[in-house]
Each structure stands twice: as C-alpha cells, then as structure tokens.
Design a protein around this motif. Structure first.
Motif, PDB file in Angstrom:
ATOM      1  N   ASP A  74      -3.977  14.071   1.677  1.00  0.00           N
ATOM      2  CA  ASP A  74      -2.869  13.184   1.797  1.00  0.00           C
ATOM      3  C   ASP A  74      -2.281  12.966   0.005  1.00  0.00           C
TER       4      ASP A  74
ATOM      5  N   ALA B 168      -1.879  15.314  -3.148  1.00  0.00           N
ATOM      6  CA  ALA B 168      -1.115  16.097  -2.705  1.00  0.00           C
ATOM      7  C   ALA B 168      -0.298  16.198  -4.167  1.00  0.00           C
TER       8      ALA B 168
ATOM      9  N   ARG C 183       5.647  22.018   9.165  1.00  0.00           N
ATOM     10  CA  ARG C 183       4.267  22.024   9.296  1.00  0.00           C
ATOM     11  C   ARG C 183       3.555  22.343   7.987  1.00  0.00           C
ATOM     12  N   GLN C 184       3.833  22.316   6.596  1.00  0.00           N
ATOM     13  CA  GLN C 184       3.747  23.457   6.006  1.00  0.00           C
ATOM     14  C   GLN C 184       2.528  22.458   5.154  1.00  0.00           C
ATOM     15  N   ASP C 185       2.643  21.291   5.113  1.00  0.00           N
ATOM     16  CA  ASP C 185       1.168  20.313   4.821  1.00  0.00           C
ATOM     17  C   ASP C 185       0.359  20.201   5.718  1.00  0.00           C
ATOM     18  N   ASP C 186      -0.453  20.353   6.708  1.00  0.00           N
ATOM     19  CA  ASP C 186      -0.602  20.883   7.465  1.00  0.00           C
ATOM     20  C   ASP C 186      -1.295  21.910   7.456  1.00  0.00           C
TER      21      ASP C 186
ATOM     22  N   ALA D 271      -1.842  23.736   4.858  1.00  0.00           N
ATOM     23  CA  ALA D 271      -2.463  23.606   3.365  1.00  0.00           C
ATOM     24  C   ALA D 271      -3.327  22.985   3.371  1.00  0.00           C
ATOM     25  N   PHE D 272      -3.538  21.689   4.538  1.00  0.00           N
ATOM     26  CA  PHE D 272      -4.275  21.174   4.884  1.00  0.00           C
ATOM     27  C   PHE D 272      -5.846  21.458   5.475  1.00  0.00           C
TER      28      PHE D 272
END
Length: 594
Positions: A211, A214, A271-274, A276-277
């Motif tokens: 995060d 990011a 939840r695209q950040d998730d 990507a994570f």
C-alpha cells in the motif's frame, strides 16, 4: 486389461501378485472419466521428435513465427517447441517437437535434501524462507556440493488454517508467500512451526509495504505481471475470493464457482488493488528465489496433484475428475494404501486441452532453479483413482499418454537446462524405468529399499539413504521412529516393526548396528551410499543433524502428528559449527577420493 476409458482393472501389486478391481469401482471410475471422443486422435495434439514419422502433412507455424512444411517426417532441423500445424483440410492442431531427452549433468555431485520450511536461521520469522535457502546454497557451494533438493514451494490458500502439507498445494504454477523473507518480521524459532501465526504477521507487513508503494508502482513488476498473462490474473483473483469466501471454491456461492463468470468479474471489480497485491507477492517470490538459488542447481518438487478446492482445480475444472482422488494401493511404504486428496487429470480431457495444464505446471516448477523432481513419476503412466467415499484400497488404475507427457518433460528440461528426477518408489510396472532412462530422467534409489549393493546402481539415478516419508537414520537406530509411527497412524505394530527390521538389515550391510550409536551408524550408512555411481547423491540434512523424527508419516494428518512442521535442530546460519554435516560429506566422498 485396459478398456476404452483408459481404466486398467487388473494389475500386479508391489509383490508381483495379481489384483483386480471390483466391478463397482470400475463402473464408478468410468463414469468419472467419461468416454473419450472418437475423433480425439485426429484433432488432439501431436507430440513428436525430429526425424520421426507423423502420418501428417501441412504447414507448421513455429513459436517464433518461422514456418516449415511437414511431409510426414519431422525434419531433423525442425525447431524444438510448441507449434501449430495447419493441415490441407484447414484444421489446426498443436505440434510439440521434443528433443526426446532431458538435460543430464556431466559429472557426479552430492547435495543436501532439505525441507525448506524446517530450515530456520537466526533471522527466520518462525519458518524457513528464501533467504535461508540462499544461506543453504552458499554453505553447500562452499563445501563442494552441487545441488539442493527442496520440498514443493507451491502456494496454498491464503487463509487460516494454512495447509501444512507441501504435497497438497492449491496450485502447481505459483509459489507460497510464506517463504518470503519479510523486513520487520520478528525472528523467532518455535518448537513446532505455526503457519497460521507466520502468515498473519507476514501478510500484515507485506500489505502495508504494498500500500505504501502503490503511488509509485514498480515498472519491473508491471512488466513481469503483463508477461504472466491470464494465468497469474486468475490465480490472484482466486486468492482474493478465498479471503472473502474461504479456501475451498467448492463451498463458494455457486455463481463464483465458474472463473469465467460475470459474477466473478463483478466480485473483484472493486478489489483490483487486492488482485494486484496477490500478483505482486508472486513477483517478490520470483525475485527472491532467483537471488536464493544463484548458479547452484536447486531441484524443486512437483507434487502429483493439487487440492480439489484450490486455484488450479477452480481454473481447470474442465480437465479434472471432480469426484475422485489419487493415491496408491497398499505397498511396502504403507500397508493400508494412501489417498493424497488430489483430483486427477482426465487423460483425454488433458489431451483435448493440448496438454497445456501439464506444460504450465512443469515449466513453473522448474523456473528459476534448474532442477525438477517429479513426485510419484509412475503417475505419468497410470494413476490410482479412488472414487469419492471409497477407501484407498478400493481404487483402480487409469492409464495416461505417458510417451507424450515424458517428451513434454524433456522439452521443458532442455529449454531450462534442468536435471529431472523421477521418484519411482512403490508399485512400479514393467517398462517404466526403461522409459525414464531412455529420456535421461534420473530414477530414485533409496538405500532402505534396495537389495543390490550401491556399486551396482545405475548412473542415471539420484541415490539417497532415506526420504521425507521414511525413517531417519537416527530414528531407526534409536527405535523412536516405531513409537512415532504407531502413535500417529493406523499401521499395525507388526507391520511397523517388520519395516524397521528390514531397514536394520540394510544398516547391518553397512557394517553398523544400533549398539554403535547414532553418529557411527550415520557415517557408515553414508559411506556405503558413497559407493553408488549415481549422478546425484542426496544427503538428508536430518540424518546429519541427528534428528530422530521424520518430516512426515504417510497416511496421517495434522490432527495426528506435526507433519511438515518440525524445525531442524540447528539454525542454518550455524551449520558450519555442527560436526554432523561435515562428517556425512566426508563419509560419502571418501569412496570417490579413495
């Protein structure tokens, strides 16, 4: 007898006694496999080699865009790889051109067999990790070793309770973030590895780092993620859905069980950040593995299958026999048979998928390390299918297109310059070892099981005293392994003690008895192993460190025993101070030096 479904209803067991499946078992397995389509031989992939006749004609478009004309016989100079053949009738089929032989080392070498999760250092946060693998690699290189053999490093569901068995992964294409060395994680050394606690700590630290970065995405990660394509995105999507709905997709809401459904797309849209994570975690693993292995060959393990509730099963339901698991009939390793809880590929469906799920599993496991150990390599020829709800003894064999699968392994080995070992223990039918040897796939020779002297073993093999499923030398010598197995398993005392007696005979042939003590017995056994001409001599780190408990007792789980969770007794950054490893290396190399 083998029927049109590929079902083999009669076979010889490990004692060469004829066995027969029940009619009910055969019926259920046929139902699960399904009848192969009549035109598969005319539409499926063609796996061949330069100089071989195919009976086919057409234009071939190679992976690199070049072309050649196929007129029955594959030209001697045809590029190796995965190509597309367009016939005169306009149909297109996959054409796989294999060298037909794996990469094989030129010289004999020794190396350590290590369970990486167990190889903690003073800097490990509760579990052995990729930084510890680097320490092991540097230590091995300094002592003159040529390789390491490690347990499967594949990912499991990113939820608790975390799956402890390396042989029941969620995927054979992506790795387990538990093995990441994470800045800020508190070093500690437990008596028993607690994966749930380790994952909770590492997950929090990794997410905070992701995060924080990011706002300035790493260009290298972005490029790597794009190269991985749909396979990585689907795995990362599965990981995100696991966090919300649990680690078994079969228990998810029905609309999410199809990875291509609009419901899945909608569920992760916010939840695209998730997503990507979880992709980023795989990038970190690839980077840390590359740094850990350096130029040393690290032989990674390819499990026989995956969890039925995992990522690969979710993504490739079309090729799996949902409702069956694979295992092994009763043999010397386990007298009550084994059920490994993994759904098998349906052979004809795997062919219809151009073998791509198999190709991806082999390629991903080899990647970044230079070696491959195929667990239960007999599964490339036939697999013991157990219908859901049946005992491990109530199964039967299903045949696989072994020539094609083996030649694909050869192609991937050739491309990566990777040695390949086939674990051929247990019930091995005639012709298997010959087929492996023809292709340069090294067989397995385990001292506990061999009647012949090591000097007579084939050069094309990996030689070892024991495996992760068998007694350590210290456990055998003290007799504590018998108590350990009886406390955890359903095996009878007579069977367990008979197994120990057989192994004590091997100990005696090395000139050792329990009365000699652990250190002397270990040295004598490894001196005997050193007489083998095998290309690879694998030394069990547990033997060298005097560890009595084996990593795993087959047929038991975490409720019965701390399988796959026992740390080594010495930190890996202090191995130079321990006398045992140097003594084992001296014993195994003395024969060659003499």
């Amino acid at each position: 007898m083998i029927d049109e479904y590929g079902v083999q209803s009669s076979w010889l067991d490990s004692d060469d006694q004829p066995q027969h499946a029940t009619d009910e078992t055969v019926r259920r397995v046929r139902e699960l496999a399904g009848r192969p389509p009549a035109d598969l031989a005319d539409t499926g992939p063609v796996v061949t080699r330069p100089g071989r006749a195919t009976g086919l004609r057409g234009e071939v478009t190679c992976e690199d865009g070049s072309r050649f004309t196929l007129d029955d016989v594959v030209p001697d100079d045809a590029p190796l790889g995965y190509h597309a053949l367009t016939t005169a009738a306009g149909t297109t089929r996959r054409l796989v051109v294999s060298p037909g032989r794996c990469f094989v080392p030129e010289r004999q070498s020794w190396g350590w067999a290590v369970q990486l999760y167990a190889a903690l250092s003073s800097g490990s946060a509760g579990i052995g990790d990729l930084a510890d693998l680097r320490t092991l690699r540097e230590w091995t290189e300094a002592a003159g070793g040529g390789f390491l053999v490690v347990n499967p490093l594949h990912a499991v569901a990113p939820v608790t309770p975390v799956e402890s068995s390396p042989y029941l992964p969620a995927t054979r294409r992506f790795r387990n973030p538990l093995y990441l060395r994470v800045d800020g994680a508190a070093p500690h050394r437990p008596d028993v590895i607690d994966r749930d606690a380790v994952w909770a700590e590492k997950l929090g630290l990794l997410r905070r780092r992701f995060d924080a970065e990011a706002s300035r995405p790493d260009a290298a990660f972005t490029a790597w993620r794009a190269e991985q394509g749909e396979a990585l995105e689907r795995f990362a999507t599965w990981s995100v859905l696991c966090e919300e709905h649990g680690g078994d997709w079969r228990a998810w809401p029905e609309a999410l069980r199809d990875p291509a459904s609009s419901a899945v797309a909608e569920a992760v849209a916010t939840r695209q950040d998730d997503v990507a994570f979880h992709a980023w975690l795989q990038w970190l693993l690839a980077e840390q593995l590359r740094e850990a292995t350096g130029d040393l060959t690290v032989i990674q393990d390819l499990p026989i299958g995956v969890s039925g509730g995992g990522a690969d099963a979710w993504a490739r339901q079309d090729v799996l026999a949902i409702g069956a698991t694979v295992g092994a009939p009763p043999d010397a390793l386990n007298t009550v048979g084994q059920d490994w809880s993994s759904p098998p590929f349906v052979p004809w469906r795997l062919q219809a998928a151009d073998y791509e799920p198999f190709v991806q599993s082999v390629r991903a496991t080899i990647a970044g390390a230079g070696g491959l150990r195929i667990d239960h390599v007999m599964g490339l020829f036939r697999l013991w299918w157990i219908p859901e709800g049946s005992a491990a003894t109530d199964g039967c064999y299903v045949r696989y297109p072994s020539d094609d699968l083996l030649d694909i392994v050869c192609l991937e080995s050739h491309r990566a310059g990777a040695v390949v070992v086939g674990e051929d223990l247990g019930t091995v039918e005639d012709g298997v070892r010959e087929a492996l040897a023809e292709r340069g796939i090294l067989g397995y020779r385990v001292l506990w099981f061999e009647d012949d002297e090591p000097e007579t073993w084939p050069a094309g093999s990996l030689a070892a005293v024991t495996t992760h499923d068998l007694p350590t030398v210290p456990g055998l010598v003290t007799g504590s392994d018998v108590d350990d197995v009886l406390a955890a398993s359903d095996m009878t005392p007579d069977d367990v003690r008979a197994g120990r007696a057989s192994m004590l005979e091997q100990l005696a042939r090395a000139g050792a008895t329990p009365a000699d003590g652990v250190d002397a017995a270990v040295a004598k056994v490894y001196a005997r192993l050193g007489g083998a001409p095998s290309l690879l001599l694998a030394l069990a780190i547990e033997d060298a460190l005097g560890q009595e408990r084996r990593p795993n007792v087959p047929g038991t789980d975490h409720t019965q025993r701390d399988n796959w969770s026992l740390p080594l007794p010495v930190p890996v950054d202090r191995l130079e101070e321990a006398p045992g490893p140097a003594a084992v290396v001296a014993a195994v190399t003395a024969h060659r030096q003499g």
